[in-house]
Scaffold this active site. Structure first.
Site, PDB file in Angstrom:
ATOM      1  N   GLU A 155       0.847  -1.212   0.000  1.00 57.06           N
ATOM      2  CA  GLU A 155       0.000   0.000   0.000  1.00 57.06           C
ATOM      3  C   GLU A 155       0.878   1.255   0.000  1.00 57.06           C
ATOM      4  O   GLU A 155       0.527   2.270  -0.587  1.00 57.06           O
ATOM      5  CB  GLU A 155      -0.953   0.021   1.212  1.00 57.06           C
ATOM      6  CG  GLU A 155      -1.938  -1.142   1.308  1.00 57.06           C
ATOM      7  CD  GLU A 155      -3.181  -1.027   0.388  1.00 57.06           C
ATOM      8  OE1 GLU A 155      -3.201  -0.172  -0.513  1.00 57.06           O
ATOM      9  OE2 GLU A 155      -4.114  -1.835   0.585  1.00 57.06           O
ATOM     10  N   ARG A 172     -11.605   9.119  -5.376  1.00 64.70           N
ATOM     11  CA  ARG A 172     -11.171   8.148  -4.351  1.00 64.70           C
ATOM     12  C   ARG A 172     -10.860   6.778  -4.959  1.00 64.70           C
ATOM     13  O   ARG A 172     -10.099   5.998  -4.379  1.00 64.70           O
ATOM     14  CB  ARG A 172     -12.226   8.030  -3.240  1.00 64.70           C
ATOM     15  CG  ARG A 172     -11.755   7.134  -2.105  1.00 64.70           C
ATOM     16  CD  ARG A 172     -12.596   7.211  -0.856  1.00 64.70           C
ATOM     17  NE  ARG A 172     -12.100   6.256   0.120  1.00 64.70           N
ATOM     18  CZ  ARG A 172     -12.415   6.249   1.394  1.00 64.70           C
ATOM     19  NH1 ARG A 172     -13.235   7.163   1.878  1.00 64.70           N
ATOM     20  NH2 ARG A 172     -11.919   5.347   2.214  1.00 64.70           N
TER      21      ARG A 172
HETATM   22  P1  NAD Z   1      -4.564  -8.044   9.588  1.00 68.26           P
HETATM   23  O1  NAD Z   1      -5.488  -7.180  10.312  1.00 68.26           O
HETATM   24  O2  NAD Z   1      -4.939  -9.450   9.345  1.00 68.26           O
HETATM   25  O3  NAD Z   1      -3.158  -7.969  10.355  1.00 68.26           O
HETATM   26  C1  NAD Z   1      -2.104  -8.705   9.862  1.00 68.26           C
HETATM   27  C2  NAD Z   1      -1.619  -9.780  10.868  1.00 68.26           C
HETATM   28  O4  NAD Z   1      -0.702  -9.158  11.749  1.00 68.26           O
HETATM   29  C3  NAD Z   1      -2.692 -10.403  11.743  1.00 68.26           C
HETATM   30  O5  NAD Z   1      -2.336 -11.736  12.018  1.00 68.26           O
HETATM   31  C4  NAD Z   1      -2.602  -9.585  13.029  1.00 68.26           C
HETATM   32  O6  NAD Z   1      -3.032 -10.301  14.153  1.00 68.26           O
HETATM   33  C5  NAD Z   1      -1.133  -9.300  13.092  1.00 68.26           C
HETATM   34  N1  NAD Z   1      -0.753  -8.049  13.735  1.00 68.26           N
HETATM   35  C6  NAD Z   1      -1.248  -6.816  13.512  1.00 68.26           C
HETATM   36  N2  NAD Z   1      -0.554  -5.914  14.194  1.00 68.26           N
HETATM   37  C7  NAD Z   1       0.410  -6.575  14.869  1.00 68.26           C
HETATM   38  C8  NAD Z   1       1.460  -6.182  15.722  1.00 68.26           C
HETATM   39  N3  NAD Z   1       1.706  -4.897  15.996  1.00 68.26           N
HETATM   40  N4  NAD Z   1       2.248  -7.152  16.272  1.00 68.26           N
HETATM   41  C9  NAD Z   1       2.039  -8.461  15.963  1.00 68.26           C
HETATM   42  N5  NAD Z   1       1.083  -8.893  15.139  1.00 68.26           N
HETATM   43  C10 NAD Z   1       0.273  -7.952  14.591  1.00 68.26           C
HETATM   44  O7  NAD Z   1      -4.215  -7.447   8.125  1.00 68.26           O
HETATM   45  P2  NAD Z   1      -3.754  -6.015   7.635  1.00 68.26           P
HETATM   46  O8  NAD Z   1      -2.750  -6.264   6.600  1.00 68.26           O
HETATM   47  O9  NAD Z   1      -3.451  -5.099   8.750  1.00 68.26           O
HETATM   48  O10 NAD Z   1      -5.089  -5.463   6.941  1.00 68.26           O
HETATM   49  C11 NAD Z   1      -5.646  -6.110   5.824  1.00 68.26           C
HETATM   50  C12 NAD Z   1      -7.115  -5.801   5.776  1.00 68.26           C
HETATM   51  O11 NAD Z   1      -7.303  -4.406   5.593  1.00 68.26           O
HETATM   52  C13 NAD Z   1      -7.809  -6.477   4.613  1.00 68.26           C
HETATM   53  O12 NAD Z   1      -9.008  -7.063   5.053  1.00 68.26           O
HETATM   54  C14 NAD Z   1      -8.110  -5.340   3.666  1.00 68.26           C
HETATM   55  O13 NAD Z   1      -9.245  -5.563   2.874  1.00 68.26           O
HETATM   56  C15 NAD Z   1      -8.306  -4.200   4.614  1.00 68.26           C
HETATM   57  N6  NAD Z   1      -8.117  -2.869   4.031  1.00 68.26           N
HETATM   58  C16 NAD Z   1      -9.078  -1.958   4.266  1.00 68.26           C
HETATM   59  C17 NAD Z   1      -8.942  -0.681   3.773  1.00 68.26           C
HETATM   60  C18 NAD Z   1      -9.960   0.364   4.104  1.00 68.26           C
HETATM   61  O14 NAD Z   1      -9.893   1.457   3.557  1.00 68.26           O
HETATM   62  N7  NAD Z   1     -10.874   0.104   4.991  1.00 68.26           N
HETATM   63  C19 NAD Z   1      -7.804  -0.333   3.017  1.00 68.26           C
HETATM   64  C20 NAD Z   1      -6.839  -1.311   2.787  1.00 68.26           C
HETATM   65  C21 NAD Z   1      -7.004  -2.589   3.306  1.00 68.26           C
HETATM   66  N1  GLY Z   2      -8.371   1.608   0.309  1.00 67.59           N
HETATM   67  C1  GLY Z   2      -9.388   2.175  -0.524  1.00 67.59           C
HETATM   68  C2  GLY Z   2     -10.070   3.347   0.072  1.00 67.59           C
HETATM   69  O1  GLY Z   2      -9.911   3.656   1.229  1.00 67.59           O
HETATM   70  O2  GLY Z   2     -10.823   3.996  -0.601  1.00 67.59           O
END
Ligand code: NAD
Ligand code: GLY
Length: 360
Positions: free
Chosen positions: A185, A241
């Site tokens: 990202e 966006r």
């Molecule tokens: P996640 O929340 O699964 O976290 C990744 C892993 O790391 C998990 O196993 C978690 O338990 C662990 N973890 C997190 N922080 C930690 C820390 N400080 N120490 C140890 N372990 C830790 O995944 P992610 O990559 O954070 O997020 C991915 C999700 O975000 C997807 O579902 C994606 O669709 C979503 N997303 C949403 C948006 C939005 O705008 N809402 C944008 C991009 C991605």
């Molecule tokens: N990650 C896509 C959005 O926030 O719009």
């Protein structure tokens, strides 16, 4: 500490970025004049590491928190866990002025935010992102939701947090694979909006992987500034966006057909962004040199840049893309790059070209 404002009229909020910020959670929430009761929603990896500190800080500032711990990982972003959270909030009698704290990565943030958006028709929530991906992207901008078997994020809402608190120290416990996934990202912001930032990343990726404090703070703040700027102009994705979804149409489809969890979100969108760069070369004249720079950046971050699919899998991927939220009139729309730092959105791409790029 760096402060990035998100300007959305009466829904404006601040993103706080710095070291040792978790102990400030309580006092920062107190400034927001929220109710006394709150629920900290976390997952089974993050909870044991940081929940106590979050709860103590909230209690110290006069709040009365409960703790809800979800399983970790993408499969947890499911309606059955939303239901379980509702039940706990109701049993514990959280009210309209109560609030939710999302303590974790993007999965926790998206799910807890959706719970906050819908419980009692909407209560306040605060994001405490602990993964790089969540700090630079998912915690900002108010998109919250969960997955369906059919596709990613197909159920959700726009619900802005009241505060985002990024404690960079929490990245110290993040598994390396997750850190690399977050870089997908980070690199995206360079491609979609900021060529000098992309150049900086080409130089500084190793420093980021080594969690160099100064580089990390500057990069997280730059990403949050870009996202805040885009969201302030187009909160509900009427147009601009969509650029934040560069590489996501293919990426989300990869996640969906591989059953959520085989590829991390960041890994799937790394493949998706390289494919989108190749589509951009074919349709928008993105120079081959820039396609190579884009591919090299993801490779340097240790991320996958291609996927091996047999013909039935390729068919399933193309079908999954049609369920993407960006589909309009049955036609899949893409964000394509004209140059590094400049993209256009809403671009139709013929299915046979997508198939050819994926084959290559
Ligand atoms: P996640 O929340 O699964 O976290 C990744 C892993 O790391 C998990 O196993 C978690 O338990 C662990 N973890 C997190 N922080 C930690 C820390 N400080 N120490 C140890 N372990 C830790 O995944 P992610 O990559 O954070 O997020 C991915 C999700 O975000 C997807 O579902 C994606 O669709 C979503 N997303 C949403 C948006 C939005 O705008 N809402 C944008 C991009 C991605
Ligand atoms: N990650 C896509 C959005 O926030 O719009």
């Amino acid at each position: 500490m760096k402060i990035v404002p998100v300007s959305l009229g009466d829904r404006s909020y601040r993103i706080l970025i710095g070291d040792s910020l978790l102990p400030r959670l309580g006092p920062e929430c107190a400034r927001l004049k929220l109710g006394r009761r709150c629920a900290v929603i976390t997952d089974s990896n993050v909870g044991p590491l940081y929940a106590e500190s979050a709860l103590n800080s909230l209690r110290g500032a006069g709040f009365d928190p409960i703790l809800i711990t979800l399983p970790s990982g993408e499969p947890a972003k499911h309606l059955r866990h939303v239901q379980a959270c509702y039940d706990q909030l109701a049993v514990q009698r959280l009210e309209r002025r109560s609030f939710v704290v999302a303590l974790g990565g993007g999965v926790v943030g998206d799910l807890a935010g959706f719970v906050a958006a819908t419980y009692l028709r909407g209560i306040a929530f605060v994001q405490v992102p602990t993964s790089l991906l969540a700090q630079v992207d998912s915690s900002v901008g108010g998109k919250v939701g969960v997955n369906l078997k059919a596709g990613k994020n197909l159920v959700g809402a726009f619900h802005q947090p009241r505060l985002v608190l990024c404690d960079l120290d929490t990245l110290g416990t993040l598994p390396e694979r997750e850190l690399r996934a977050g870089l997908a990202e980070v690199i995206k912001y360079g491609i979609i909006h900021d060529a000098p930032f992309f150049r900086r990343l080409e130089r500084d990726l190793q420093k980021l992987l080594a969690l160099d404090a100064k580089t990390l703070a500057a990069v997280v703040a730059r990403c949050c500034r870009i996202k805040a700027e885009v969201v302030a102009q187009d909160e509900r994705e009427g147009g601009l966006r969509a650029i934040l979804n560069f590489g996501h149409t293919i990426g989300h489809a990869i996640e969906a057909i591989s059953g959520y969890g085989k590829y991390l979100h960041g890994e799937a969108i790394s493949i998706g962004q390289v494919a989108a760069a190749e589509l951009s070369a074919a349709l928008k004249g993105l120079p081959p040199r820039d396609v190579n720079r884009i591919r090299a950046s993801f490779e340097q971050a240790g991320l996958p840049v291609s996927i091996r699919l047999n013909p039935p899998q390729r068919e399933r991927l193309l079908a999954a893309m049609k369920l993407d939220k960006k589909v309009s009139g049955g036609e899949v729309r893409f964000v394509l790059a004209e140059a590094i730092g400049r993209v256009v959105w809403g671009q139709p791409v013929p299915a046979d070209l997508i198939a050819r790029v994926l084959e290559a």
